[in-house]
Design an enzyme around this catalytic site. Structure first.
Site: not given
Ligand code: PHB
Ligand code: APR
Length: 388
Positions: A72, A200, A290, A294, A382
């Protein structure tokens, strides 16, 4: 038993440490209190930072990640239904890889066994002794027999609920923590994600995250109460809320739910991460909410620092890396803590928030989605700061 480094816990931290040490010719024994089947199927996050994906490839466990992981080069931020893309390629020329943590664990376990182990599963009653001596010991029971491992060093890679951190003497550790008044309700579903990249989503109904494990399996999360009872969430209610929090910019396809559960949200750090010859790494020393994904990346960073320090000790009789272990790790840990806290607090609804707080969040989100300086700041953290 006798080894150079005794490793407690076969999560990402313990398994990666064992592999790094093996490549350096340093012996280790891993003891894990769960079964192989359990650790290989425990569902966790699935986002690998740029440098961490390179590390997995460099240490020879990146083949499946390269074949099956999804690269990504950006993410989407939804602000009340309107999507804004943060372009990592353009801003920092780095990618993240979407690949489930338990898949990484499977590959690390297979590699460890191919390296000849030892990796002992289903041990009981693990304890650490003589950590301030030159010969610290791990005691446990395995297949009904009491065992002791004589070590030069012990790596406490046993996660947040492990025994290593509580084994530090009273008064040594400083604890820094923050609880959040919400959790994430997560589902794994047999349906394509609404976008090929993550979304998000900030909404007046609360936060939602639309991520994935493959082009046909989605991992979807909803902000919920911290003491939420999963029984209150029927499949229909979950889908309804996921549709509403996505808004109209993308279509969400429903599918069979393969798993659902609640993830707690907490920030936690102990300092220092070492006492005598016991070194903490990964979740045993720190956990992040989460939101920035990280956790596994921080665990890899710690053990990379530790493996370099041990290499310098054994090859050049140098102690400086070991002496600086805690300070070196904590610098990076705090960057990730700040980033995870910041992502969490700009995206979620809080119980006692004011109208001012909501406007401030919107202003933060507006800034990071429109200013190249601000979106670069997000992108750089990120995709992951390199381990130096
Ligand atoms: C996930 O794919 O489980 C995941 C991805 C990004 C995040 C949190 C969890 O910020
Ligand atoms: N003895 C032996 N093993 C133990 C003990 C014990 N007393 N207590 C816990 N363990 C094992 C757990 O069963 C687990 O397999 O230690 C391992 C710790 O692994 P993780 O919890 O995965 O922690 P870590 O390796 O630091 O990885 C951090 O994993 O927890 C996620 O979100 C977290 O992504 C982050 C990453």
């Amino acid at each position: 038993m006798r080894t150079q480094v005794g490793i407690i816990g076969a999560g990402p931290a313990g398994l990666m440490l064992a592999r790094l040490l093996h490549l350096q010719g340093i012996s280790s024994i891993i003891v894990e209190n769960r079964s192989r089947d359990y650790i290989e199927n425990r569902i966790r996050a699935g986002l690998i930072e740029d440098w961490a994906a390179d590390l997995l490839i460099d240490v020879g466990v990146g083949e499946r990640m390269k074949a099956e992981g999804m690269l990504h080069w950006g993410i989407n931020i939804g602000i009340n239904g309107e999507l804004h893309r943060i372009d990592f390629k353009k801003l920092v020329d780095k990618r993240v890889t979407i690949f489930g943590q338990q898949e990484v664990v499977k590959d690390l376990v297979a590699r460890r066994l191919a390296d000849g182990g030892p990796l002992l599963f289903e041990v009981d009653g693990v304890s650490v002794h003589d950590m301030t001596s030159q010969r610290p010991k791990i005691r446990f029971t395995h297949e009904g027999r009491a065992q002791e491992i004589d070590c030069d060093f012990i790596a406490g890679c046993d996660g947040f609920h492990g025994i290593c951190r509580p084994s530090f003497p009273d008064g040594v550790l400083n604890v820094f923590e923050r609880d959040y008044p919400f959790g994430w309700l997560g589902i794994l579903t047999e349906s394509p994600p609404p976008d090929h990249e993550l979304i998000y989503s900030y909404t007046d109904r609360g936060f939602a995250l639309y991520t994935m494990r493959s082009p046909s399996i989605s991992r979807l999360y909803l902000q919920c109460d911290h003491d939420e009872d999963i029984e209150n969430w029927s499949d229909a209610r979950i889908w309804d809320e996921l549709h509403k929090r996505l808004g109209g910019a993308r279509k969400l396809q429903e599918g069979k739910m393969l798993q659902k559960g609640i993830t707690p949200m907490r920030s936690f750090v102990v300092e220092p991460m070492q006492h005598g010859r016991l070194y903490l790494a990964g979740d045993s020393a720190h956990i992040v909410p989460p939101t920035g994904a990280k956790g596994m990346n921080l665990a890899f960073a710690d053990v990379l620092v530790l493996s370099r320090a041990l290499d310098a000790f054994y090859k050049s009789k140098r102690n400086d890396g070991l002496e600086n272990y805690s300070a070196s790790c904590l610098r990076r840990v705090w960057y990730a803590q700040r980033f995870s806290w910041w992502m969490t607090q700009i995206l979620h609804r809080f119980p006692h928030e004011t109208a001012f707080d909501r406007r401030r969040q919107l202003s933060d989100l507006g800034y990071i989605t429109s200013s190249p300086a601000a979106s670069t700041m997000l992108a750089e953290q990120y995709v992951g700061l390199p381990v130096i």
